[in-house]
Design a protein around this motif. Structure first.
Motif, PDB file in Angstrom:
ATOM      1  N   PHE A 154       0.866  -1.185   0.000  1.00 42.79           N
ATOM      2  CA  PHE A 154       0.000   0.000   0.000  1.00 42.79           C
ATOM      3  C   PHE A 154       0.897   1.227   0.000  1.00 42.79           C
ATOM      4  CE2 PHE A 154       0.323  -1.234   4.509  1.00 42.79           C
ATOM      5  CZ  PHE A 154       0.888  -0.095   5.051  1.00 42.79           C
ATOM      6  N   SER A 155       0.309   2.393  -0.257  1.00 41.65           N
ATOM      7  CA  SER A 155       1.159   3.579  -0.258  1.00 41.65           C
ATOM      8  C   SER A 155       0.801   4.483   0.909  1.00 41.65           C
ATOM      9  CB  SER A 155       1.024   4.320  -1.583  1.00 41.65           C
ATOM     10  OG  SER A 155      -0.323   4.642  -1.777  1.00 41.65           O
ATOM     11  N   ALA A 156       1.732   5.351   1.262  1.00 43.89           N
ATOM     12  CA  ALA A 156       1.526   6.261   2.376  1.00 43.89           C
ATOM     13  C   ALA A 156       2.036   7.642   1.999  1.00 43.89           C
ATOM     14  CB  ALA A 156       2.278   5.741   3.594  1.00 43.89           C
ATOM     15  N   ASN A 157       1.338   8.616   2.550  1.00 40.80           N
ATOM     16  CA  ASN A 157       1.743   9.990   2.327  1.00 40.80           C
ATOM     17  C   ASN A 157       2.653  10.409   3.472  1.00 40.80           C
ATOM     18  OD1 ASN A 157       1.925  12.751   2.142  1.00 40.80           O
ATOM     19  ND2 ASN A 157      -0.288  13.101   1.971  1.00 40.80           N
ATOM     20  N   LEU A 158       3.976  10.408   3.224  1.00 41.09           N
ATOM     21  CA  LEU A 158       4.936  10.720   4.263  1.00 41.09           C
ATOM     22  C   LEU A 158       5.403  12.154   4.090  1.00 41.09           C
ATOM     23  CD1 LEU A 158       7.064   7.440   4.196  1.00 41.09           C
ATOM     24  CD2 LEU A 158       5.447   8.127   5.951  1.00 41.09           C
ATOM     25  N   ARG A 159       4.811  13.029   4.862  1.00 42.33           N
ATOM     26  CA  ARG A 159       5.142  14.470   4.783  1.00 42.33           C
ATOM     27  C   ARG A 159       5.179  14.943   3.331  1.00 42.33           C
ATOM     28  NH1 ARG A 159       7.937  16.466   9.421  1.00 42.33           N
ATOM     29  NH2 ARG A 159       9.350  17.628   8.103  1.00 42.33           N
ATOM     30  N   ILE A 631      -2.606  15.317   0.483  1.00 43.42           N
ATOM     31  CA  ILE A 631      -2.280  16.603   1.103  1.00 43.42           C
ATOM     32  C   ILE A 631      -1.069  16.430   2.010  1.00 43.42           C
ATOM     33  CG2 ILE A 631      -3.064  18.372   2.712  1.00 43.42           C
ATOM     34  CD1 ILE A 631      -5.835  17.996   1.780  1.00 43.42           C
ATOM     35  N   PRO A 632       0.009  17.168   1.760  1.00 42.41           N
ATOM     36  CA  PRO A 632       1.160  17.036   2.641  1.00 42.41           C
ATOM     37  C   PRO A 632       0.816  17.579   4.029  1.00 42.41           C
ATOM     38  CG  PRO A 632       1.468  18.840   1.096  1.00 42.41           C
ATOM     39  CD  PRO A 632       0.189  18.165   0.726  1.00 42.41           C
ATOM     40  N   ARG A 633       1.476  17.109   5.011  1.00 45.72           N
ATOM     41  CA  ARG A 633       1.340  17.538   6.418  1.00 45.72           C
ATOM     42  C   ARG A 633       0.024  17.116   7.057  1.00 45.72           C
ATOM     43  NH1 ARG A 633       3.361  23.620   6.026  1.00 45.72           N
ATOM     44  NH2 ARG A 633       4.470  23.452   7.972  1.00 45.72           N
TER      45      ARG A 633
END
Lengths: 787, 235
Positions: A154-159, A631-633
């Motif tokens: 799976f993917s993740a939004n890391l910062r 969305i970052p952060r």
């Protein structure tokens, strides 16, 4: 077998219905004791073993960013045995096939060695290869809920960076026996997971090369926790330390601890009530048996049985009742313990479970049951022992009646003779009538004390979700960001309304008392997340100070108007003297509130926020989820209706089970008390009632005396039961009050009605069963019975 | 002259009800002899049963002394009296006092279980002619049969004395005679000292010795030179 023992068994056979009625009440006590003590021991043993084997840390701390060189300094703190520093962060996950976002808590896993503390236990697959930064392991419940197999990704939004990860294993960890996502009220393993990745990958993702932001310590035995925490705080302070805490403040352990103390409370409160009632019933029944067997007692003594043998004979009869009760209790307790263990297995994530109930718990519960029954029988048995043989052979003297003011009142009231018989019998044995009433009152109380929780939780749900938190979702950001982001949020698909909110970790101090809290601030007039008092009235936080929940103020020993020190662990990490501008009664949490504008002024900063509360257009939720994944952060989203549903579902499941248990218990107590009381009454009155029948009274008229007396006792029991029930309910709300929540004492009229209805119908049912014996009354033989 | 088995010295028994004192026994001196069948006669409330209870160790005298053989009963503790009853005394009551939940045999075993040298329960029941009713419960037997079970129970321990309080009081004359025959048979066969309380003056004619009671005192003692067989007694 000796003849006297045969008499014992035949007597028991003859009394079996009464004996069972008592045995069932006793068995409730035994079963609950077995379950609660057994599960307490099992749960705490499992916890101890798990913590020990997987080296659960003693102290935990978070910081913004500390250099790895600090680790050796931390290791030098007096009493510290082990140090584990790591990188942690939160990320929004994009799981294939799942529209809604999930939130992951990311932890670094050391590359060269195993972790010193908080050792994850591999359940499936393998640990990540340090060289392959896309490999991760996840906590087993998260893997199970999402049907992950090693090899899935799976993917993740890391910062702001979207990264793809491959799952290579599933683990369990002593840190996450109970996992609950940020802001959630119930565990949701599908939407919240723990992710371990190689140190290198985590460092790159969170910009932590050569640094850490989480540290855990273990102690040598005999170390003073407070001094270690102070030393650690001092070391971390320059690096944005957020305040160290020990196991009692560790979320997972705190939940386990709460469960353990609930089991302890259950073991301490409920079984004694059942034992007391069973003891009373045994005493009532044994007194009657001894009255009936008066001449047999005389005979036994005449033919040379000693007082001790006679006493033992009757104690053994009680012992047989206890034996049946204990056996039923053991079986029921074993089943109950097993079902509770299953519940624990779903609630708590232990890799192995020592959920067996030890033999000594069985023995102790059995002995407790036997002891109370014997104690109940003792008075009657001693009376049998003391009965002089010559007197025992004679019929007993008729009970003495004396005319009193009440009799005159009854005469003046022109009551029917049968009513007078009922009233006089109550007054003749006031202690017995009162104790019988008390038994039934306890049954009423047990219904009230259990079902009031429904209304209390309804109130909690209403206040929490419909009054305080009216937003559809909360968007959580990684750190304080300029409030201008609010505009961007408003432009997201489906967002109808957006309001900012800030949370700041701080330590509030007053004298020697201190408490680590999250200070909650929002703009005046905020409509989505509101501060409410216990009556549900919205409050605006007065600027120029801090508003505290009454529970928090109590813990800090402050009153409105006092000044306290607020040591902020975020931002500039400054300490301010704040005036307590007011206190507010609240159900959940240890709230501390400040006005957002006042806070910004205090921090000398432009408006910032850490959370955005939004209301949503139901039809565009999927679009919103798609949008926020990038969305970052943004570190998480809490959907309030999912939260609400999870909370209500869990509660409803539990409540249906608990209510059925408590209502069954109430019925068992009622049947135990009223069936025995009615049988005794019938046995005492058989002659009287047969005489009335001979004199020409109809069955209905004669039944009236039997039923009337029992129902009158049951009626007297109602107000007593209401009072006891209300008292227990209030004691329970006090006992359940913790840092996390308070249960409101909501006592609506309908719960009293339900309690009374259950007990009155069970009483009527029991007395009607006994009444059937009236039809079978052999008038001639009754009149011939000597006595 | 046979040996003395019981001797009493001025025994009194006072029931104190708070308002009045009732003298059940008002100074009784008596001697009973080994192997004799003695009948105590007198109206209700004359003190017969009270005396019997004291002799049997069921009750304490208010004043005075009682000896059984050479042992003073009035000095004994409750424990001593229990042992005395267990080893030496058999009781037969007007209302049989059988345990309803036990069969005839088990009612007798109630005694044989605790006695020092009992005869088998079956033998005792055989002696009273109930060899074929041993497994019946009291509710399945007639009054006479029940009383015979009670006698079997009393003699099963081979007592030195048999104390019978109105043993025929609840029976018709035919069954009453049967019961008396059993008592006389036991007395003759085993030499058991037997004391029988009765209202029925005719029964005195089967006794060796008859003691008349009146108002808590012995009014007369008579020795029968000729005894009738129970079957010759008519009432």
């Amino acid at each position: 077998m000796q003849a006297i023992d045969r008499k014992l068994f035949r007597d028991f056979q003859r009394l079996w219905l009464q004996a069972i009625a008592i045995a069932v009440v006793l068995s409730c006590g035994v079963a609950i004791l077995l379950t609660s003590v057994g599960m307490f021991v099992a749960l705490s043993e499992t916890r101890t073993a798990y913590y020990e084997r997987n080296r659960f840390a003693d102290v935990f701390a978070h910081t913004v960013r500390a250099p790895l060189s600090l680790v050796s300094e931390i290791a030098q703190i007096d009493g510290v045995a082990g140090v584990e520093a790591r990188i942690s962060g939160t990320a929004i996950l994009d799981i294939p096939g799942r529209t809604r976002t999930a939130v992951g808590r990311i932890l670094s896993y050391p590359e060269k060695t195993n972790p010193v503390l908080n050792l994850p236990l591999l359940i499936q697959g393998r640990f990540p290869d340090p060289a392959v930064t896309s490999e991760i392991v996840v906590n087993a419940p998260f893997a199970e809920a999402n049907n992950f197999r090693p090899g899935d990704s799976f993917s993740a939004n890391l910062r702001g960076q979207k990264r793809s990860f491959t799952i290579v294993g599933a683990v369990q960890s002593p840190e996450f026996v109970y996992t609950i996502g940020p802001g959630a009220m119930m565990p949701d393993n599908e939407a919240f997971g723990i992710i371990w990745m190689s140190e290198r990958a985590a460092a790159a993702a969170f910009d932590m090369t050569g640094a850490f932001n989480e540290v855990a310590l273990s102690f040598a035995t005999g170390t003073n926790t407070a001094s270690v925490i102070d030393a650690l705080d001092d070391l971390l302070e320059p690096f944005g330390g957020l305040g160290a805490y020990d196991r009692t403040d560790h979320q997972s352990d705190a939940f386990l601890e709460a469960e353990l103390s609930q089991l302890k409370g259950m073991a301490a409160i409920l079984p004694p009530v059942f034992f007391a009632i069973a003891g009373f019933l045994v005493s009532m029944v044994m007194s009657r048996i001894i009255a009936l067997e008066r001449s047999e007692i005389g005979l036994m003594k005449a033919i040379g049985y000693s007082n001790t043998e006679v006493c033992l004979h009757y104690l053994m009869l009680a012992g047989l009742i206890a034996l049946v009760g204990v056996l039923i209790g053991w079986v029921a307790g074993t089943i109950l313990a097993r079902s509770l263990a299953v519940q624990y297995a779903t609630f708590f994530n232990f890799p192995y479970v020592i959920f067996h109930v030890s033999y000594w718990v069985y023995a102790a519960a059995g002995l407790a049951g036997l002891a109370t029954t014997s104690l109940g029988a003792l008075q009657a048995a001693l009376k049998a022992a003391r009965l002089a043989p010559a007197i025992a052979m004679q019929p007993p003297a008729p009970p003495r009646f004396k005319r009193s003011l009440i009799d005159e009142a009854m005469t003046k009231a022109r009551l029917a003779q049968s009513t007078i018989m009922i009233l006089r019998s109550l007054l003749r044995w006031p202690v017995r009538s009162l104790l019988t009433s008390l038994g039934l009152a306890l049954a009423v109380a047990s219904v009230i004390a259990s079902i009031f929780i429904n209304d209390a939780l309804d109130e909690i749900v209403d206040l929490t979700f419909y009054q305080t938190n009216r937003q559809d979702a909360m968007l959580l950001f990684a750190e304080d960001i300029p409030e201008t982001v609010l505009e961007e949020v408003r432009n997201l698909p489906g967002v109808l309304q957006a309001e900012s909110q800030q949370f700041h970790a701080a330590i509030l101090r007053k004298g020697h008392l201190s408490k680590r809290v999250a200070i909650d601030s929002r703009r005046p007039g905020a409509d989505l997340s509101r501060v409410l008092d216990i009556e549900g009235r919205p409050l605006d936080v007065p600027p120029g100070g801090i508003l505290l929940s009454r529970r928090l103020a109590g813990q800090l020993g402050v009153h409105a108007g006092d000044t306290l020190q607020a040591e902020f662990l975020t931002g500039r990490r400054e300490t301010y003297s704040l005036t307590v501008t007011g206190l507010v009664d609240q159900l959940l949490g240890l709230g501390a509130y400040m006005d957002l504008e006042y806070l910004n002024a205090l921090f000398r900063q432009a408006p910032r926020l850490s959370t955005v509360n939004v209301t949503l257009d139901e039809n565009q939720i999927d679009d919103l989820h798609r949008a926020i994944k990038d969305i970052p952060r943004l570190t998480g989203i809490i959907e309030m209706n999912v939260n609400r549903r999870a909370f209500q579902d869990t509660i409803e499941q539990n409540i249906v089970v608990m209510n059925s248990i408590y209502i069954s218990i109430a019925i068992m107590i009622t049947v135990g008390v009223s069936y025995n009381a009615a049988r005794i009454q019938l046995s005492e009155r058989a002659r009287e009632l047969a005489s009335l029948r001979i004199l020409g009274f109809g069955r209905g008229e004669v039944s009236y005396i039997l039923i009337g007396e029992m129902m009158l006792i049951a009626l007297i029991a109602q107000p007593i039961g209401w009072l006891i029930g209300a008292w227990i309910a209030s004691a329970m709300t006090n006992a359940f009050t913790s840092d996390l929540y308070a249960i409101p004492l909501v006592l609506k009229p309908h719960i009293f009605a339900i309690g009374s209805l259950v007990v009155l119908s069970a009483t009527l049912g029991s007395v009607l069963i006994v009444r059937r014996r009236l039809d079978r009354l052999d008038l001639v033989s009754v009149m011939k019975t000597r006595e | 002259m046979p040996e003395i088995i019981f001797r009493t010295e001025n025994i009194t028994k006072v029931y104190d009800t708070g308002e009045v004192k009732v003298y059940a026994l008002a100074g009784v001196d008596l001697e009973l002899f080994k192997g004799e069948l003695t009948v105590l006669l007198g109206p209700s409330g004359s003190g017969k049963s009270t005396l019997l209870n004291i002799l049997g160790g069921l009750d304490h005298a208010t004043e005075g002394r009682v000896w059984f053989d050479n042992t003073e009963l009035t000095k004994m503790t409750d424990r001593g009296l229990t042992k005395y009853r267990r080893d030496h005394v058999g009781f037969v009551f007007q209302f049989y006092n059988l345990v309803p939940s036990l069969t005839a045999r088990e009612n007798v075993q109630l005694v044989t279980d605790v006695a020092a040298d009992p005869m088998p329960a079956d033998e005792a029941l055989g002696l009273v002619g109930l060899g074929d009713r041993m497994d019946h419960f009291p509710s399945e037997m007639s009054g006479g049969e029940q009383q015979r079970v009670a006698i079997a129970r009393a003699i099963a321990k081979r007592p030195q004395i048999l104390l019978c309080d109105e043993p025929t009081g609840a029976l018709d004359s035919t069954t009453g005679v049967q019961v008396l025959e059993v008592l006389r048979d036991i007395n003759e066969r085993f030499g058991t000292t037997t004391v029988v309380i009765t209202h029925n003056a005719e029964i005195q004619r089967m006794a060796h010795r008859v003691i008349f009671f009146q108002d808590g005192k012995i009014s007369e003692t008579r020795i029968n030179s000729e005894r009738l067989a129970p079957s010759e007694i008519v009432w």
